[in-house]
Design a protein around this motif. Structure first.
Motif, PDB file in Angstrom:
ATOM      1  N   ILE A   1       0.809  -1.165  -0.091  1.00 21.49           N
ATOM      2  CA  ILE A   1      -0.094   0.077   0.083  1.00 21.49           C
ATOM      3  C   ILE A   1       0.819   1.443   0.007  1.00 21.49           C
ATOM      4  N   THR A   2       1.886   1.150   0.972  1.00 23.04           N
ATOM      5  CA  THR A   2       2.477   2.707   0.981  1.00 23.04           C
ATOM      6  C   THR A   2       4.016   2.367   0.655  1.00 23.04           C
ATOM      7  N   GLY A   3       4.483   1.197   0.512  1.00 26.56           N
ATOM      8  CA  GLY A   3       5.913   0.810   0.186  1.00 26.56           C
ATOM      9  C   GLY A   3       6.904   1.065   1.349  1.00 26.56           C
ATOM     10  N   GLY A   4       6.174   1.092   2.586  1.00 27.92           N
ATOM     11  CA  GLY A   4       7.012   1.598   3.628  1.00 27.92           C
ATOM     12  C   GLY A   4       7.360   3.267   3.951  1.00 27.92           C
ATOM     13  N   SER A   5       6.582   3.794   3.196  1.00 29.95           N
ATOM     14  CA  SER A   5       7.035   5.473   3.090  1.00 29.95           C
ATOM     15  C   SER A   5       6.005   5.821   4.033  1.00 29.95           C
ATOM     16  N   PHE A   6       6.281   7.214   4.548  1.00 29.44           N
ATOM     17  CA  PHE A   6       5.559   7.769   5.463  1.00 29.44           C
ATOM     18  C   PHE A   6       5.563   7.233   6.971  1.00 29.44           C
ATOM     19  N   GLY A   7       6.683   6.532   7.223  1.00 31.02           N
ATOM     20  CA  GLY A   7       6.567   6.051   8.656  1.00 31.02           C
ATOM     21  C   GLY A   7       5.788   4.812   8.902  1.00 31.02           C
ATOM     22  N   THR A   8       5.764   4.221   7.859  1.00 32.06           N
ATOM     23  CA  THR A   8       4.798   3.053   7.801  1.00 32.06           C
ATOM     24  C   THR A   8       5.628   1.599   7.820  1.00 32.06           C
ATOM     25  N   SER A   9       6.911   1.638   7.711  1.00 32.22           N
ATOM     26  CA  SER A   9       7.880   0.487   7.718  1.00 32.22           C
ATOM     27  C   SER A   9       7.918  -0.365   8.774  1.00 32.22           C
ATOM     28  N   THR A  10       7.408  -1.662   8.761  1.00 33.18           N
ATOM     29  CA  THR A  10       7.351  -2.510   9.986  1.00 33.18           C
ATOM     30  C   THR A  10       8.706  -3.126   9.954  1.00 33.18           C
ATOM     31  N   TYR A  11       8.737  -4.064  10.625  1.00 37.49           N
ATOM     32  CA  TYR A  11      10.005  -4.861  11.081  1.00 37.49           C
ATOM     33  C   TYR A  11      10.361  -5.532   9.731  1.00 37.49           C
ATOM     34  N   PHE A  12       9.329  -6.392   9.107  1.00 42.38           N
ATOM     35  CA  PHE A  12       9.712  -7.279   8.048  1.00 42.38           C
ATOM     36  C   PHE A  12      10.055  -6.129   6.765  1.00 42.38           C
TER      37      PHE A  12
END
Length: 324
Positions: free
Chosen positions: A248-259
């Motif tokens: 959905i976000t590619g991990g951008s905008f502070g959404t990067s989880t551990y995986f």
């Protein structure tokens, strides 16, 4: 002549029912265990070995001991990513609560219950990548969600950016997991509830028990084992979330989880050793969380099977008194 007797004896032995039964057991066990060994245990041991090296996928490797593990605990992004799992853990409890509610209702005869069960379970059958793309367009500015909210009366300029606003984007991503996994847990709960002895409900009805009393004193104690299992699976899954933020976000905008961070380190930065150490650390965290959860649930709620037996005996005594 002796060889013929031995051959016939071997044929009779191999053809006997007892030997055939054992051969079938060994044969059906061999291939699953072989696949499990080749595709699970051996790769895990290799990953554990890689965690002690500074290496890429191609090229030489250098033994660094515990340096990768120390680096994991020194990286701020790793712990920030673990903190994001809190959103998904909260979402998992919400979807478990909703799943248990709908299962309690749909376990009994309800008009259109079969259709509703199918509609609720369908999202679980959809590929996680496809679900990610669905919610990507669902949350995009001016698309589905914003359009529906504008129909209700909200102004577009007053609505947040669901995927860019760091104060709400992780909650938005966690909501997608509720939609996807609630149906699966609902089906598991329905199967557990339908296995409860129906005489308990009859005895409760004689005592004038309401629907809430039936749930509290019959359903809940009888399916505690399934509840604990679903909670463990949900929390461990929340700690290893990958598809929603990645798609959905590619991990951008502070959404990067551990995986997501581990994937970037391994495949984009080619830090295979560090990524392997992160995976081992996550495994330890999941094991500790699972053990703590199981012990805590047992401490506060007791053993589900013993409680179910106690409730069953109590209801049977009440039924006998009512008949007398």
């Amino acid at each position: 002549m002796g060889e013929t007797r031995k051959k016939n004896g071997f044929i009779r032995w191999i053809s006997s029912g007892k030997v055939n039964k054992r051969l079938c057991i060994v044969t059906f066990m061999f291939f699953p265990l072989l696949l499990l060994l080749v595709f699970t245990y051996i790769p895990f041991l290799k990953m554990f070995q890689f965690s002690f090296y500074d290496m890429k996928y191609i090229g030489g490797r250098e033994f660094v001991g515990l340096e990768n593990y120390i680096n994991v605990f020194q990286r701020d992004d790793c712990f920030r990513a673990l903190a994001l799992c809190g959103y998904y853990i909260v979402a998992s409890f919400i979807q478990l609560g909703l799943a248990l509610y709908f299962a309690s209702v749909l376990s009994f005869k309800v008009k259109g219950g079969g259709i509703f069960k199918g509609l609720m379970f369908f999202p679980f059958l959809v590929c996680g990548i496809a679900v990610g793309f669905v919610f990507k367009f669902f949350y995009t500015r001016g698309f589905v969600l914003d359009t529906v909210l504008q129909w209700i009366g909200f102004e577009l300029d007053n609505l947040p950016y669901w995927l860019r606003d760091s104060s709400i984007n992780n909650a938005s991503l966690a909501a997608s997991s509720i939609w996807r996994y609630m149906g699966q847990n609902m089906v598991l709960f329905i199967g557990a509830i339908m296995s409860v002895d129906s005489s308990l409900y009859e005895a409760a009805a004689i005592d004038g028990a309401t629907g809430w009393h039936k749930f509290r004193y019959i359903i809940f104690p009888s399916i505690k084992t399934i509840i604990v299992l679903n909670m463990i699976l949900s929390i461990t899954g929340s700690l290893s979330v990958f598809e929603p933020p990645y798609v959905i976000t590619g991990g951008s905008f502070g959404t990067s989880t551990y995986f997501v961070i581990m994937n970037k380190l391994a495949h984009e930065n080619q830090k295979v050793g560090l990524a392997s150490a992160m995976a081992i650390v996550l495994l330890m965290i999941i094991l500790v969380a699972t053990a703590a959860q199981k012990l805590g649930f047992k401490y506060f709620f007791g053993d589900g099977e013993e409680e179910a037996i106690r409730v069953k005996r109590k209801r049977e005594k009440a039924a006998r008194r009512a008949k007398a």
